[in-house]
Write a protein that holds these residues in place. Structure first.
Motif, PDB file in Angstrom:
ATOM      1  N   PHE A  26     102.294 -13.512 -31.400  1.00 24.40           N
ATOM      2  CA  PHE A  26     102.949 -14.412 -30.689  1.00 24.40           C
ATOM      3  C   PHE A  26     103.488 -15.507 -31.295  1.00 24.40           C
ATOM      4  N   GLY A  71      98.100 -15.931 -26.193  1.00 24.87           N
ATOM      5  CA  GLY A  71      98.109 -17.355 -25.981  1.00 24.87           C
ATOM      6  C   GLY A  71      97.061 -17.368 -24.829  1.00 24.87           C
ATOM      7  N   CYS A  72      96.507 -18.656 -24.534  1.00 24.26           N
ATOM      8  CA  CYS A  72      95.745 -19.045 -23.396  1.00 24.26           C
ATOM      9  C   CYS A  72      96.396 -20.316 -23.019  1.00 24.26           C
ATOM     10  N   PRO A  73      96.821 -20.651 -21.910  1.00 26.17           N
ATOM     11  CA  PRO A  73      96.642 -19.759 -20.797  1.00 26.17           C
ATOM     12  C   PRO A  73      97.960 -18.703 -20.499  1.00 26.17           C
ATOM     13  N   GLU A  74      98.607 -18.408 -21.684  1.00 23.30           N
ATOM     14  CA  GLU A  74      99.808 -17.218 -21.441  1.00 23.30           C
ATOM     15  C   GLU A  74      98.871 -15.849 -21.002  1.00 23.30           C
ATOM     16  N   ARG A  80      97.161 -13.227 -31.624  1.00 26.55           N
ATOM     17  CA  ARG A  80      96.528 -12.978 -30.518  1.00 26.55           C
ATOM     18  C   ARG A  80      97.273 -13.426 -29.177  1.00 26.55           C
ATOM     19  N   LYS A 138     101.425 -27.801 -23.198  1.00 28.27           N
ATOM     20  CA  LYS A 138     100.672 -28.121 -24.301  1.00 28.27           C
ATOM     21  C   LYS A 138      99.846 -29.322 -24.374  1.00 28.27           C
ATOM     22  N   ASP A 181     103.980 -22.189 -22.144  1.00 30.32           N
ATOM     23  CA  ASP A 181     102.953 -23.082 -21.908  1.00 30.32           C
ATOM     24  C   ASP A 181     103.220 -24.636 -21.961  1.00 30.32           C
TER      25      ASP A 181
HETATM   26  N1  GLY Z   1      98.972 -21.371 -25.537  1.00 31.45           N
HETATM   27  C1  GLY Z   1      98.999 -21.762 -26.972  1.00 31.45           C
HETATM   28  C2  GLY Z   1      97.775 -20.892 -27.694  1.00 31.45           C
HETATM   29  O1  GLY Z   1      97.140 -20.086 -27.109  1.00 31.45           O
HETATM   30  O2  GLY Z   1      97.682 -21.271 -28.801  1.00 31.45           O
END
Ligand code: GLY
Length: 423
Positions: free
Chosen positions: A270, A290-293, A288, A215, A213
């Protein structure tokens, strides 16, 4: 007969999960609650918020939903999985007890200690004066983390004593993050950060390819922390041996320790990791995607995601052959000018159709909404512009070409997504 599914969340992570589930021949209708301005292209938006657990469960009963997938951390920490399970509903994600691995930094640090997980030296404080004295004793650089869920914004990496004092004051005195006045203070770790994802059924886990990511809001990892400004996968400089070491020294011991404690983790582990000169060290655990993973993983996953989520729920991951496409995926986040501080909303967005004409490009939505026929900005992070390629460079070039096609007032993005992974 095909199964109808429900995805809970508003982020591009949930858009990507719904997009992937929609491709399964075993899935019928895909619902997303509440979704956003773009999720309607793969799912039916349902106007129920992510924290309305009873309403979501009632909807799942009414529509005979055969699988619910939870994207964000807050409903997991709030016990949505327990509520669904008490009504006999099938749901993917950890229950409230297991979700503590993310929702309480103090819990996750004690788990790391018990399971012998390599991590930064740390101490936990709920007394401001004691925390201040500890920081003065250790010196900078040092990391101060709020104990609670704050959407990726709770970690202060303090390079100076002034920054460390500000972090303690903001968290423990001024309550800027609206968390309990409790902090975890950690040794600063040097080295590149990577994201590890391991899907688990409580006993067995399967580790994903590595991802990264970006961040902070500024290029070269400068400026304030955000929810994530872009991601790439896999990371070529992480060797198979290193990934195996992470699986053996981090993932498997955590899954075993959670089971031993009577809180088996069903869903996703994660860990954020630093690859230090002394080996991989865990920064934090999330429970959960990750976003944007998630966006890059959904682009690369070859296996049927519906089967994968069900294997977790059924405890049959040991028999699951998780397959990935060859090549790479990248996603670049478009944000509103001003994010992660104040920003304006409501600006019309154009060019997504043109962007998606570029080979392999898929645009996942974040802060967007429909205003009549128009699509307008409705959040700090607006769109996650993903692409795949035979090489990482190809995936990045396609994403950035697509980024240029999309316009809205105040469009901001980092131009260095994937740059370090390419080096
Ligand atoms: N990409 C970091 C998070 O979702 O926490």
């Amino acid at each position: 007969m095909a199964t109808d599914v429900l995805v809970v969340g508003t982020y591009p992570r949930e858009h990507a999960i719904a997009w992937k589930l929609k491709q399964s021949p075993k899935v019928g209708k895909v619902y997303i609650a509440p979704g956003n301005g773009g999720t309607g292209n793969v799912a039916e938006n349902v106007p129920i918020g992510v924290s309305e657990y009873e309403k979501l469960a009632a909807f799942a009963v009414e529509k005979n939903i055969g699988l619910t997938v939870i994207g964000p951390e807050n409903p997991l920490a709030g016990g949505i999985v327990d509520i669904f399970q008490s009504k006999g509903l099938r749901i993917w994600g950890p229950n409230k007890a297991a979700a503590q691995i993310e929702s309480s930094k103090a819990f996750s640090k004690s788990l790391m200690r018990d399971a012998g997980i390599p991590t930064a030296e740390f101490d936990v404080f709920d007394d401001y004066e004691k925390a201040l004295a500890y920081v003065h004793g250790k010196g900078a650089p040092i990391v101060v983390k709020a104990d609670g869920l704050v959407f990726g914004k709770g970690a202060y990496v303090c390079m100076t004593m002034d920054e460390a004092e500000t972090a303690l004051r903001e968290i423990m005195v001024e309550n800027v993050l609206k968390t309990a006045p409790k902090v975890v203070i950690e040794e600063y770790l040097d080295g590149p950060e990577i994201s590890i994802h391991a899907i688990c059924d409580g006993t067995t886990s399967i580790i994903f390819p590595t991802s990264q990511d970006h961040k902070t809001i500024g290029e070269n990892d400068t400026g304030k922390m955000t929810g994530g400004m872009g991601a790439v996968a896999p990371i070529s400089w992480v060797t198979e041996e290193q990934l195996h070491e992470i699986d053996e020294r981090v993932v498997k011991p955590v899954i075993a320790e959670m089971k031993k404690r009577g809180t088996p983790l069903v869903g996703m582990l994660f860990p954020g990791l630093k690859m230090t000169a002394r080996g991989p060290k865990v920064l934090e655990f999330n429970a959960r995607f990750g976003c944007p993973e998630a966006e890059v993983y959904m682009r690369l996953m070859k296996s049927d995601a519906f089967d994968l989520f069900n294997a977790c729920i059924d405890g049959t991951l040991a028999n699951f052959n998780l397959e990935w496409e060859a090549g790479y995926a990248a996603t670049v986040m478009l944000a509103s000018q001003g994010y992660p501080d104040d920003y304006k909303k409501g600006f019309p967005i154009t060019g997504i159709d043109d962007a998606e004409k570029i080979e392999s490009v898929v645009v996942f939505h974040a802060g967007t909404k429909k205003d009549g026929e128009r699509l307008v900005t409705d959040g700090g992070r607006v769109l996650s512009v993903s692409a795949t390629g035979k090489t990482l460079k190809e995936a990045l070039d396609r994403s950035y070409e697509a980024v240029d096609k999309i316009q809205f007032e105040g469009k901001y993005y980092r131009r260095d997504i994937g740059a370090k992974a390419l080096q």
